[in-house]
Design a protein around this motif. Structure first.
Motif, PDB file in Angstrom:
ATOM      1  N   SER A 176       0.861  -1.177   0.000  1.00 28.31           N
ATOM      2  CA  SER A 176       0.000   0.000   0.000  1.00 28.31           C
ATOM      3  C   SER A 176       0.899   1.229   0.000  1.00 28.31           C
ATOM      4  CB  SER A 176      -0.915   0.009   1.232  1.00 28.31           C
ATOM      5  OG  SER A 176      -0.160   0.257   2.401  1.00 28.31           O
ATOM      6  N   PRO A 177       0.360   2.405  -0.326  1.00 26.18           N
ATOM      7  CA  PRO A 177       1.188   3.613  -0.311  1.00 26.18           C
ATOM      8  C   PRO A 177       1.847   3.868   1.039  1.00 26.18           C
ATOM      9  CG  PRO A 177      -0.869   4.027  -1.463  1.00 26.18           C
ATOM     10  CD  PRO A 177      -0.998   2.671  -0.842  1.00 26.18           C
ATOM     11  N   SER A 178       1.178   3.481   2.117  1.00 25.98           N
ATOM     12  CA  SER A 178       1.747   3.700   3.447  1.00 25.98           C
ATOM     13  C   SER A 178       2.734   2.610   3.848  1.00 25.98           C
ATOM     14  CB  SER A 178       0.626   3.774   4.489  1.00 25.98           C
ATOM     15  OG  SER A 178      -0.121   2.564   4.496  1.00 25.98           O
ATOM     16  N   ALA A 179       2.721   1.481   3.132  1.00 21.41           N
ATOM     17  CA  ALA A 179       3.641   0.376   3.419  1.00 21.41           C
ATOM     18  C   ALA A 179       4.088  -0.221   2.089  1.00 21.41           C
ATOM     19  CB  ALA A 179       2.965  -0.679   4.287  1.00 21.41           C
ATOM     20  N   PRO A 180       5.047   0.431   1.406  1.00 19.47           N
ATOM     21  CA  PRO A 180       5.413   0.013   0.052  1.00 19.47           C
ATOM     22  C   PRO A 180       6.077  -1.351  -0.034  1.00 19.47           C
ATOM     23  CG  PRO A 180       6.876   1.744   0.848  1.00 19.47           C
ATOM     24  CD  PRO A 180       5.775   1.630   1.837  1.00 19.47           C
ATOM     25  N   SER A 181       6.691  -1.822   1.054  1.00 17.65           N
ATOM     26  CA  SER A 181       7.249  -3.167   1.017  1.00 17.65           C
ATOM     27  C   SER A 181       6.115  -4.179   1.160  1.00 17.65           C
ATOM     28  CB  SER A 181       8.280  -3.350   2.129  1.00 17.65           C
ATOM     29  OG  SER A 181       7.702  -3.080   3.383  1.00 17.65           O
ATOM     30  N   VAL A 182       6.386  -5.417   0.772  1.00 14.54           N
ATOM     31  CA  VAL A 182       5.327  -6.423   0.719  1.00 14.54           C
ATOM     32  C   VAL A 182       4.981  -6.927   2.115  1.00 14.54           C
ATOM     33  CG1 VAL A 182       4.680  -8.689  -0.173  1.00 14.54           C
ATOM     34  CG2 VAL A 182       5.992  -7.112  -1.608  1.00 14.54           C
ATOM     35  N   ILE A 183       3.683  -6.921   2.415  1.00 12.00           N
ATOM     36  CA  ILE A 183       3.153  -7.494   3.647  1.00 12.00           C
ATOM     37  C   ILE A 183       2.326  -8.720   3.270  1.00 12.00           C
ATOM     38  CG2 ILE A 183       1.614  -7.136   5.616  1.00 12.00           C
ATOM     39  CD1 ILE A 183       2.247  -4.183   5.490  1.00 12.00           C
TER      40      ILE A 183
END
Length: 228
Positions: A176-183
Motif C-alpha cells: 500500500s502507499p503507506s507500506a510500500p514493502s510487501v506485507i
C-alpha cells in the motif's frame, strides 16, 4: 516460526514499475487457479521475488494440491532483455509458462533450489522456444479489457501475489502507499470474506499484528488473519 517485527526494521521500497507489473500480472493470471495452464496443471500461487531481483515466481500444481510440498515454482525475470529491457506482460508470461509445462526440460543444478518447502527453478526464457498467444488468450484480452480493465488508480491494498498454504489457508502478498514493502496476510477463504475485505486495509496497518515468517522471503512481515 513467526516472530515479532522489530520497530527498527526499515521497509525496502520496491521499484514501482516492477511492483506495478507484478500486480498487473497477478490480476491477469488469477483465472488460472480454475483454468489449467496445461493438462492438469494449475496456478497455485504467484510470489513477488525478493528484491533486488526483478522477477515473479509462479507456483504450479494440480487443482487439488494446496500445500507447498506438492508444488513446483518457476522464477521468471520480468525484463525481456536484461536489466534495461521492456517488462514482460501477463500474456508473455502465460506463453512462457505453457512452454515450461509442456515437453521435457533439463535444468542445471545451479538453477534449482528450495523455497518454503517447494522446488524452485530459475528460468532463462532465452533458452525456451517461444509460445505465442492462442485464440482463447486473445479473446480473454478483449473480455478483460471490457469487464476488468486495469485500475486507473492504485488499489489500496494492492495484490502482488498469493499462495495456497493449506486447503483453507491462503497467503496474500500486498502493499500500500503507506507500506510500500510487501506485507503477507494469511486468510481463510471459508471465513467471512466480505467482512475481511472491508477490514483488510486497517488490519494491515496494525503494527501489533505484524510478525516475521523467516521461512518466507517474499514479504517483510506477516499478519495472521485466520483466527476467530
Amino acid at each position: 516460526m513467526p516472530r515479532p517485527v522489530k520497530s527498527t526494521t526499515a521497509a525496502t521500497t520496491a521499484d514501482e514499475d516492477v511492483a506495478r507489473q507484478q500486480a498487473e500480472i497477478t490480476r491477469l493470471l488469477l483465472h488460472h487457479i480454475h483454468a489449467p495452464l496445461a493438462a492438469d496443471l494449475y496456478l497455485r500461487g504467484i510470489l513477488p521475488a525478493p528484491a533486488p531481483a526483478e522477477a515473479v515466481r509462479f507456483v504450479i500444481g494440480s487443482r487439488k494440491t494446496r500445500t507447498p510440498e506438492g508444488l513446483l515454482g518457476y522464477e521468471i525475470p520480468l525484463r525481456a532483455n536484461g536489466e534495461h529491457g521492456e517488462l514482460r506482460t501477463g500474456h508473455d508470461i502465460t506463453g512462457i509458462l505453457r512452454t515450461l509445462l509442456t515437453g521435457t526440460h533439463i535444468w542445471s543444478t545451479s538453477r534449482v533450489s528450495d523455497v518454503m518447502g517447494m522446488t524452485l527453478i530459475r528460468v532463462d526464457p532465452a533458452t525456451l522456444a517461444p509460445c505465442t498467444a492462442n485464440r482463447d488468450d486473445r479473446a480473454l484480452t478483449v473480455l478483460h479489457g471490457i469487464t476488468a480493465p486495469a485500475p486507473e488508480e492504485r488499489p489500496d491494498p494492492r495484490l502482488r501475489g498469493f499462495l495456497y498454504l493449506t486447503k483453507d489457508r491462503l497467503r496474500l502478498y500486498l502493499d500500500s502507499p503507506s507500506a510500500p514493502s510487501v506485507i503477507a496476510a494469511d486468510v481463510r477463504p471459508s471465513g467471512g470474506v466480505t467482512a475481511l475485505l472491508t477490514a483488510l486495509p486497517s488490519l494491515l496497518a496494525e503494527e501489533r499484528l505484524r510478525t516475521v515468517d523467516d521461512a518466507d522471503p517474499h514479504c517483510r512481515c506477516l499478519v495472521d488473519l485466520t483466527g476467530p
